[in-house]
Design an enzyme around this catalytic site. Structure first.
Site, PDB file in Angstrom:
ATOM      1  N   VAL A  73       0.970  -1.170  -0.163  1.00 43.21           N
ATOM      2  CA  VAL A  73      -0.159   0.184   0.050  1.00 43.21           C
ATOM      3  C   VAL A  73       0.884   1.323  -0.218  1.00 43.21           C
ATOM      4  O   VAL A  73       0.427   2.302  -0.226  1.00 43.21           O
ATOM      5  CB  VAL A  73      -0.978   0.168   1.146  1.00 43.21           C
ATOM      6  CG1 VAL A  73      -2.012  -0.956   0.901  1.00 43.21           C
ATOM      7  CG2 VAL A  73      -0.290   0.108   2.593  1.00 43.21           C
ATOM      8  N   TYR A 165       1.280   5.610  15.586  1.00 42.83           N
ATOM      9  CA  TYR A 165      -0.043   4.797  15.045  1.00 42.83           C
ATOM     10  C   TYR A 165      -1.095   5.753  15.389  1.00 42.83           C
ATOM     11  O   TYR A 165      -2.145   5.931  14.730  1.00 42.83           O
ATOM     12  CB  TYR A 165       0.123   3.513  16.332  1.00 42.83           C
ATOM     13  CG  TYR A 165      -1.324   2.763  15.701  1.00 42.83           C
ATOM     14  CD1 TYR A 165      -1.144   1.959  14.671  1.00 42.83           C
ATOM     15  CD2 TYR A 165      -2.251   2.681  16.600  1.00 42.83           C
ATOM     16  CE1 TYR A 165      -2.510   1.007  14.398  1.00 42.83           C
ATOM     17  CE2 TYR A 165      -3.377   2.010  16.412  1.00 42.83           C
ATOM     18  CZ  TYR A 165      -3.488   1.003  15.339  1.00 42.83           C
ATOM     19  OH  TYR A 165      -4.423   0.353  15.033  1.00 42.83           O
ATOM     20  N   LYS A 169      -3.767   7.279  12.836  1.00 47.48           N
ATOM     21  CA  LYS A 169      -5.371   6.577  12.934  1.00 47.48           C
ATOM     22  C   LYS A 169      -6.298   7.980  12.814  1.00 47.48           C
ATOM     23  O   LYS A 169      -7.469   7.854  12.654  1.00 47.48           O
ATOM     24  CB  LYS A 169      -5.703   5.634  13.980  1.00 47.48           C
ATOM     25  CG  LYS A 169      -4.927   4.327  13.634  1.00 47.48           C
ATOM     26  CD  LYS A 169      -5.586   3.798  12.470  1.00 47.48           C
ATOM     27  CE  LYS A 169      -4.888   2.154  12.047  1.00 47.48           C
ATOM     28  NZ  LYS A 169      -5.531   1.530  11.092  1.00 47.48           N
TER      29      LYS A 169
END
Ligand SMILES: NC(=O)c1ccc[n+]([C@@H]2O[C@H](COP(=O)([O-])OP(=O)(O)OC[C@H]3O[C@@H](n4cnc5c(N)ncnc54)[C@H](O)[C@@H]3O)[C@@H](O)[C@H]2O)c1
Length: 262
Positions: A73, A165, A169
């Protein structure tokens, strides 16, 4: 109309195609299984072809037809190859689930810049690139398309020691809303599903005793989630009829974690 037919008309995905990136992981595979049982044809994609093959074998063992294809990705080129292969297998893509993700925990002063870049590249840039590449083809569909980006409880509140992280998010939900408003009039819906705690490969290594205690104290339901418990919300958000007026939303499936404050 009898109940089964009514629900099928509302939520059913017969004849539709879903690409699940990160579809070999704990959550992605459960979503692939759920969408497939709901009538969709599924393409599972992830960083390793061997994992894709294993996921397809697992699904086929359950009577579910699926195809698997490697993708990175972080590379637009790789995503274009996935999209073109999916279109070749299936003719069109109606739904995209962005479920690839990586994580690492560190105290803030030890956060390594390369590790930060890697997490951002997979979780945030990867989500953006996949949306870009698949929206290009969804815009050509008669019925548009629907995207589900996987956020986290970190999208709402930053959990300790997962700086990159948590930021990635939070970015996923922000990006989801922005894509939703950009494409709302062109038949593309984009929503986020934000899971609470579903112990899996990716987060097991950061679940030390103290963190587990904090999670259980902060989760009103006092238990972890089971990946199958994400499927209903995913179907609602992705479904053409039941979800037709839902875009730019972030749905938390977290046993009440983000609702609690103590
Ligand atoms: N498990 C949880 O408790 C939890 C909670 C909140 C959010 N999430 C999020 O849900 C998603 C899935 O998590 P999981 O628990 O199933 O993790 P997992 O580690 O089981 O699966 C991660 C998936 O991402 C894929 N992936 C990683 N890097 C990639 C890359 N560069 N290109 C393509 N694919 C790549 C892996 O191959 C795998 O399929 C992630 O985005 C994660 O952050 C998980």
């Amino acid at each position: 109309m009898e109940t089964g037919a009514f629900l099928k008309e509302l939520f059913g995905m017969d004849g539709q195609v879903a690409v699940i990136i990160g579809g070999t992981g704990a959550l992605g595979l459960a979503l692939a299984r759920g969408l497939s049982k709901n009538g969709a044809k599924v393409v599972v994609a992830s960083s390793k072809q061997t994992s894709c093959d294993a996921a397809v074998e697992t699904l086929r063992g359950e009577g579910i037809d699926a195809v698997g294809r490697q993708v990175d990705v972080t590379s637009r080129e790789s995503l274009v190859e996935l999209r073109d292969a999916a279109l070749q297998f299936t003719g069109k893509v109606d739904m995209l689930v962005n479920c690839a993700g990586v994580n690492a925990a560190d105290s803030f002063l030890d956060v390594d810049a390369d590790a930060w870049d890697r997490i951002m590249a997979v979780n945030l840039k990867g989500t953006m690139l996949a949306c870009q590449v698949f929206i290009e083809s969804m815009l050509k569909n008669d019925n548009g398309g629907s995207i589900l980006n996987i956020g986290s409880v970190n999208s709402d509140r930053p959990l300790s020691r997962v700086f990159a992280y948590a930021a990635s998010k939070a970015g996923v939900v922000n990006l989801t809303r922005n894509i939703a408003q950009e494409f709302a009039e062109r038949g593309i819906r984009c929503n986020a599903l934000c899971p609470g705690f579903f112990p899996a490969e990716q987060n097991r290594k950061i679940l030390d005793d103290k963190r587990v205690e904090n999670i259980m104290n902060g989760t009103p339901m006092k238990r972890y989630g089971d990946p199958g418990e994400l499927v209903g919300a995913a179907i609602l958000l992705l479904s053409r009829n039941a979800g037709s007026y839902i875009t730019g939303s972030a749905v938390y499936v977290d046993g009440g974690f983000t609702a609690s404050w103590f």
